[in-house]
Every structure is written in structure tokens, then in C-alpha cells.
Write a protein that holds these residues in place. Structure first.
Motif, PDB file in Angstrom:
ATOM      1  N   ASN A 155       0.807  -1.222   0.000  1.00  0.00           N
ATOM      2  CA  ASN A 155       0.000   0.000   0.000  1.00  0.00           C
ATOM      3  C   ASN A 155       0.838   1.269   0.000  1.00  0.00           C
ATOM      4  O   ASN A 155       0.303   2.360  -0.210  1.00  0.00           O
ATOM      5  N   ASN A 156       2.145   1.144   0.250  1.00  0.00           N
ATOM      6  CA  ASN A 156       2.999   2.328   0.302  1.00  0.00           C
ATOM      7  C   ASN A 156       3.921   2.467  -0.904  1.00  0.00           C
ATOM      8  O   ASN A 156       4.693   3.437  -0.980  1.00  0.00           O
ATOM      9  N   LEU A 157       3.854   1.521  -1.839  1.00  0.00           N
ATOM     10  CA  LEU A 157       4.787   1.559  -2.966  1.00  0.00           C
ATOM     11  C   LEU A 157       4.584   2.784  -3.842  1.00  0.00           C
ATOM     12  O   LEU A 157       5.525   3.268  -4.477  1.00  0.00           O
ATOM     13  N   GLN A 158       3.360   3.290  -3.894  1.00  0.00           N
ATOM     14  CA  GLN A 158       3.065   4.433  -4.746  1.00  0.00           C
ATOM     15  C   GLN A 158       3.426   5.769  -4.098  1.00  0.00           C
ATOM     16  O   GLN A 158       3.450   6.794  -4.770  1.00  0.00           O
ATOM     17  N   LYS A 159       3.711   5.744  -2.808  1.00  0.00           N
ATOM     18  CA  LYS A 159       3.965   7.001  -2.102  1.00  0.00           C
ATOM     19  C   LYS A 159       5.360   7.535  -2.408  1.00  0.00           C
ATOM     20  O   LYS A 159       6.258   6.770  -2.778  1.00  0.00           O
ATOM     21  N   GLU A 193      -1.261 -10.387 -12.430  1.00  0.00           N
ATOM     22  CA  GLU A 193       0.110 -10.462 -12.961  1.00  0.00           C
ATOM     23  C   GLU A 193       0.592  -9.094 -13.413  1.00  0.00           C
ATOM     24  O   GLU A 193       1.776  -8.759 -13.264  1.00  0.00           O
ATOM     25  N   ALA A 194      -0.323  -8.294 -13.965  1.00  0.00           N
ATOM     26  CA  ALA A 194       0.057  -6.949 -14.408  1.00  0.00           C
ATOM     27  C   ALA A 194       0.506  -6.083 -13.227  1.00  0.00           C
ATOM     28  O   ALA A 194       1.486  -5.338 -13.327  1.00  0.00           O
ATOM     29  N   LEU A 195      -0.207  -6.198 -12.086  1.00  0.00           N
ATOM     30  CA  LEU A 195       0.177  -5.425 -10.912  1.00  0.00           C
ATOM     31  C   LEU A 195       1.481  -5.945 -10.311  1.00  0.00           C
ATOM     32  O   LEU A 195       2.288  -5.169  -9.790  1.00  0.00           O
ATOM     33  N   MET A 196       1.705  -7.262 -10.366  1.00  0.00           N
ATOM     34  CA  MET A 196       2.981  -7.807  -9.909  1.00  0.00           C
ATOM     35  C   MET A 196       4.135  -7.248 -10.743  1.00  0.00           C
ATOM     36  O   MET A 196       5.185  -6.874 -10.210  1.00  0.00           O
ATOM     37  N   GLN A 202       8.766  -1.008  -9.894  1.00  0.00           N
ATOM     38  CA  GLN A 202       8.940   0.009  -8.856  1.00  0.00           C
ATOM     39  C   GLN A 202      10.120  -0.310  -7.953  1.00  0.00           C
ATOM     40  O   GLN A 202      10.863   0.588  -7.544  1.00  0.00           O
ATOM     41  N   ILE A 203      10.303  -1.583  -7.631  1.00  0.00           N
ATOM     42  CA  ILE A 203      11.372  -1.953  -6.698  1.00  0.00           C
ATOM     43  C   ILE A 203      12.681  -2.224  -7.434  1.00  0.00           C
ATOM     44  O   ILE A 203      13.761  -1.988  -6.892  1.00  0.00           O
ATOM     45  N   SER A 204      12.602  -2.713  -8.667  1.00  0.00           N
ATOM     46  CA  SER A 204      13.793  -2.997  -9.486  1.00  0.00           C
ATOM     47  C   SER A 204      14.829  -3.827  -8.735  1.00  0.00           C
ATOM     48  O   SER A 204      15.964  -3.386  -8.525  1.00  0.00           O
ATOM     49  N   PRO A 205      14.478  -5.032  -8.315  1.00  0.00           N
ATOM     50  CA  PRO A 205      15.471  -5.869  -7.625  1.00  0.00           C
ATOM     51  C   PRO A 205      16.605  -6.249  -8.564  1.00  0.00           C
ATOM     52  O   PRO A 205      16.437  -6.306  -9.785  1.00  0.00           O
ATOM     53  N   LEU A 206      17.767  -6.492  -7.984  1.00  0.00           N
ATOM     54  CA  LEU A 206      18.890  -6.966  -8.772  1.00  0.00           C
ATOM     55  C   LEU A 206      18.623  -8.401  -9.211  1.00  0.00           C
ATOM     56  O   LEU A 206      17.745  -9.088  -8.668  1.00  0.00           O
ATOM     57  N   ASN A 207      19.396  -8.872 -10.177  1.00  0.00           N
ATOM     58  CA  ASN A 207      19.141 -10.193 -10.750  1.00  0.00           C
ATOM     59  C   ASN A 207      19.173 -11.306  -9.716  1.00  0.00           C
ATOM     60  O   ASN A 207      18.489 -12.317  -9.852  1.00  0.00           O
ATOM     61  N   TRP A 208      19.982 -11.139  -8.669  1.00  0.00           N
ATOM     62  CA  TRP A 208      20.130 -12.196  -7.676  1.00  0.00           C
ATOM     63  C   TRP A 208      19.223 -11.988  -6.455  1.00  0.00           C
ATOM     64  O   TRP A 208      19.332 -12.715  -5.473  1.00  0.00           O
TER      65      TRP A 208
END
Length: 351
Positions: A155-159, A193-196, A202-208
Motif C-alpha cells: 500500500n505504500n509503494l506508490q507514495k 500479474e500486471a500489478l505484480m 517500482q522496486i527494481s530488484p537486482l538479478n540475484w
């Protein structure tokens, strides 16, 4: 009020600079970060407030406790004691904090310890335990955990990603790249799946860095002793919510599925309840003319309600507790468990 916090942005810049310098000192080895020869798993988040750290820590306890001797180690926020302390059956939230008290109630056979200095705490625990779980320790750089789990509230990812005091971040958002695993918590049960995919972007995790999604698993209501309560909530029920947690909105929304008659007594996170608070609740409850009414609180709050001076007043009220757990989405539970179990098996002295 939110707009007034923007006036604090200059202080956020100063705070952010201090945090960046501190982290650089740890990364460069100028500040010592201790590693240990037993598995140490850290659960934390970047923001202040609740991202679901306690339910995740409890999930890990359940995952490991049958095979390993597990200890949880917390700071013990809000306690009135100092130093290292191991909880016993009679230890109260005043002595160790509400979250560790909750852990001890739910897992009486697991070691629950508190210590402001996590390094000193692990030193005290390592000889007699196979695994240490650190609750809310992502910013505790003095310990270098073997595996770090970072939580994000969906719920806070958009803030806006603003640092304290203008925002809610404890450190810059780039700090997420120190984590070994990431979990987005409190997702809708029907997350598409689209929201995932949007969350990934938004978070852009690294490959690992694997990213998992969980929702809140609301469990059957219990009485204050932890026994199942034979309580049914329907449209005719008036619910008095009593909370002192960081984010009670999901609980309020969940109760809204059953009834629109919700009266919320909402206090700040870790609030120490007083007789005045309970008297106010009791007065409103007594004045309510509904034929069906009850009081619902959280597992965390009931720990702070258990102090001796409140017990006589609470005994006169129909208080029930709403437990919560973790529900993995997108078939994520098995790979999540496998990653954790493999880490512990590879690093434990049992191997």
C-alpha cells in the motif's frame, strides 16, 4: 498534515546525508560489521511503521523450530528495561516489548531475547542455538546477517520515497540492494500479474534478489488467552476496534467485510494503554444499544493490555483478538521456504 511534512524536507536532506555517510563507513570497513559462524536471518524494512515484520518472523519460527533450536532477537522497543534479557513464561511486555512478548506467548518453547546491542545479543545466544532470527534489524549494520529479508508494504509503494522527517523512509530507497530477498506484503489476495509486474518495476530488484508477494492471512478470532473464540461477526454486529499499531487500516478494511458498524479507538504504535483509555472504551461500549457488540484488538496490542492495573477493567469487557499470518501469492511459498532451508542447512553446525 501530510503537506505540512514537506516543510521538513531540508531536515530530510541532512538526515539522508548522515545515513549515507554511515552506510558508506560500514561498506568501506571503517565501521565494524560482525559476522557469526551460525545462521543469522534478519527481517526488516526501509520505512517506519508496520510492513508485517512480526508475522514474517513468526512464519520463520514455524519453518525452523521443529528441526533447529531457534532464538529470536529484538531490540525490545518500548520496554522499560535495559540490556540483554531472555523472556520467561512470566515476562511482560513492559519488560521486553510487545512484539517479543507476542512471540513468547505463541512459541513458549522458543528462546525470545531482547538486546539493544544485537552483536552482544548474538554472542550470548550463539553457544546454545542453531539459528538466530533478528526482528527489525535491516538498519542495524553492526551485524552482517547471513541472509537479509527486506519487506515492503504494498500500500505504500506508490507514495513518495522521502526520508524522515518529511517522509517515512529510515534510509534511502537504494538501501534495498543490500537485501538478499525481498517480500511485498499486504497485497490484495487477487493481485494480478500486471500489478505484480508493476511492483517489480517500482522496486527494481537486482538479478540475484528474488522478490515474493504475500497477503495478510486473517485467522479465527481468539480470546485473550489464545483459545479459539466462538464469535460470529455479521451485519448486525457493532465492532469496537482497539489498536495501537502502525497501520490499522487493513484490519479495519477486513472488518468492513462483515459489518459497517465499526467504532475505532485508534492509538499510536506501541501505545501504552491506560485506565483512562479503557474507561473511555468501556463507557462507549456500555452506551452502545446494539444487541450484538464486541471488542476486537490485535495480538500485539493484547500484550500491552495485559498489565496488572488494566486487568480488572478488561475482565468486564468481551475482548477478542484477531490473529494474522502470512499467505504467499503466485505459488511463492515453496521457493521461499526452499531458499531459506537451504541457507540454514548449508551454514548450521548440524550439517
Amino acid at each position: 498534515m501530510q503537506y505540512l511534512r514537506w516543510l521538513l524536507l531540508p531536515f530530510s536532506l541532512v538526515y539522508g546525508l548522515m545515513v549515507i555517510i554511515r552506510n558508506w563507513f560500514y561498506d568501506a570497513g571503517l565501521f565494524k560489521s560482525c559476522q557469526f559462524n551460525l545462521p543469522v536471518i534478519s527481517v526488516g524494512n526501509l520505512e517506519i511503521g508496520g510492513a508485517g515484520k512480526s508475522p514474517m518472523t513468526e512464519y520463520l519460527v514455524r519453518l525452523f523450530k521443529s528441526e533447529y533450536k531457534v532464538a529470536t532477537l529484538s531490540r525490545g522497543y518500548g520496554r522499560k528495561t535495559k540490556g540483554f534479557l531472555i523472556a520467561t513464561a512470566t515476562t511482560t511486555a513492559t519488560q521486553i516489548g510487545d512484539e517479543p512478548s507476542q512471540f513468547k506467548d505463541k512459541f513458549p518453547d522458543v528462546t525470545v531475547a531482547v538486546c539493544e546491542d544485537r552483536v552482544a545479543g548474538i554472542e550470548r545466544l550463539k553457544a546454545d542455538h542453531d539459528l538466530v532470527l533478528l526482528d527489525d534489524a535491516f538498519q542495524h549494520r553492526a551485524v552482517k546477517p547471513g541472509l537479509s529479508i527486506l519487506l515492503f508494504d504494498y500500500n505504500n509503494l506508490q507514495k513518495p520515497k522521502l526520508l524522515l522527517p518529511a517522509g517515512n523512509l529510515r534510509e534511502p530507497f537504494s538501501g534495498r540492494w543490500r537485501a538478499d530477498m525481498m517480500v511485498i506484503t499486504k497485497c490484495p489476495h487477487d493481485l494480478t500479474e500486471a500489478l505484480m509486474t508493476k511492483c517489480y518495476e517500482q522496486i527494481s530488484p537486482l538479478n540475484w534478489q528474488p522478490l515474493f508477494f504475500t497477503s495478510i492471512a486473517y485467522q479465527p478470532l481468539q480470546d485473550v488467552q489464545g483459545n479459539k473464540a466462538n464469535t460470529i461477526i455479521d451485519a448486525d454486529t457493532t465492532v469496537f476496534l482497539l489498536t495501537g499499531i502502525a497501520n490499522p487500516k487493513p484490519l479495519e478494511q477486513y472488518m468492513g467485510r462483515f459489518t459497517t458498524k465499526i467504532i475505532h479507538h485508534n492509538y499510536p504504535d506501541h501505545h501504552q494503554f491506560t485506565l483512562k483509555n479503557i474507561a473511555k472504551l468501556a463507557g462507549e461500549f456500555s452506551a452502545c444499544r446494539s444487541q450484538k457488540k464486541l471488542i476486537i484488538t490485535t495480538e500485539k496490542d493484547v500484550q500491552r493490555l495485559g498489565v496488572h492495573e488494566l486487568l480488572p477493567a478488561l475482565a468486564q469487557l468481551p475482548v477478542v483478538v484477531q490473529p494474522i499470518g502470512v499467505n504467499f501469492l503466485n505459488n511463492g511459498q515453496q521457493p521461499f521456504d526452499t531458499l531459506l532451508l537451504n541457507y540454514v542447512r548449508e551454514h548450521t553446525k548440524h550439517n
